[in-house]
Enzyme design. Structure first.
Site, PDB file in Angstrom:
ATOM      1  CG  HIS A  91      -0.437   1.009   7.299  1.00  0.00           C
ATOM      2  ND1 HIS A  91       0.515   0.590   8.205  1.00  0.00           N
ATOM      3  CD2 HIS A  91       0.202   1.865   6.452  1.00  0.00           C
ATOM      4  CE1 HIS A  91       1.672   1.175   7.910  1.00  0.00           C
ATOM      5  NE2 HIS A  91       1.509   1.947   6.844  1.00  0.00           N
ATOM      6  N   GLY A 105       0.838  -1.189   0.000  1.00  0.00           N
ATOM      7  CA  GLY A 105       0.000   0.000   0.000  1.00  0.00           C
ATOM      8  C   GLY A 105       0.875   1.241   0.000  1.00  0.00           C
ATOM      9  CG  HIS A 157       0.319   6.539   5.701  1.00  0.00           C
ATOM     10  ND1 HIS A 157       1.443   7.039   6.309  1.00  0.00           N
ATOM     11  CD2 HIS A 157       0.608   5.246   5.405  1.00  0.00           C
ATOM     12  CE1 HIS A 157       2.369   6.086   6.382  1.00  0.00           C
ATOM     13  NE2 HIS A 157       1.881   4.987   5.850  1.00  0.00           N
TER      14      HIS A 157
HETATM   15 ZN   LIG Z   1       2.796   3.166   5.822  1.00  0.00          ZN
END
Ligand SMILES: [Zn+2]
Length: 167
Positions: free
Chosen positions: A130, A46, A134
């Site tokens: 996750h 990712g 961010h």
């Molecule tokens: Zn990351």
């Protein structure tokens, strides 16, 4: 196509809440192509736009079921619990066991502004959480216990100063 350098721990762009995406389709297509290329080259599962210095709410991912992108995504549902050795391209070479919900569902938009949804257990659920962290200016370090986080930050700062291994 272009491969971007990935911003790492200490870069303020990683701590900023990203802005909503309002770009046109052509711009987004180009950005997503570049982000996927950068992610596969790293390699990672990712990549969020702030990790290449673009503070916008967009991420790309491939948790083994093929590449996808989400624009202005939000987590709308989570359940269960799963501890996983989690890493981040912005904190290279480090992994910590991090407990998060096992299942997550995210809602957002595709490049044409159509509503889309992705969901999954384990790796897929983890990637969604996750990457959306961010976009909220949060690194995986914020998900560590206080003590582990303190140790991790000390190590990372020492490394950044180039004094690791000298004492
Ligand atoms: Zn990351």
């Amino acid at each position: 196509m272009a491969i971007y350098p990935i911003r790492t721990f200490g870069d303020p762009v990683l701590r900023a809440a990203a802005a909503a995406v309002t770009d046109d389709v052509a711009t987004l297509e180009r950005l997503i192509t570049d982000m996927l290329e950068t992610m596969y080259e790293a390699p990672g599962v990712g990549l969020a736009a702030p990790q290449i210095g673009i503070s916008k709410r967009i991420f790309v991912a491939d948790a083994g079921e093929g590449p996808f992108a989400m624009i202005n995504p939000e987590i709308v549902e989570t359940s269960g619990s799963w501890t996983f050795e989690e890493g981040c391209l912005s904190v290279p070479g480090r992994y910590w066991p991090i407990k998060r919900p096992a299942y997550a569902k995210a809602r957002g938009f595709d490049i044409e502004g159509n509503p889309i949804e992705y969901e999954g257990e384990e790796l897929m659920g983890r990637v969604l959480q996750h990457e959306i962290d961010h976009l909220n200016g949060m690194l995986l370090l914020e998900r560590l216990s206080r003590r582990t986080k303190r140790e991790a930050l000390r190590e990372l700062r020492e490394e950044a100063l180039g004094i690791a291994g000298r004492s």
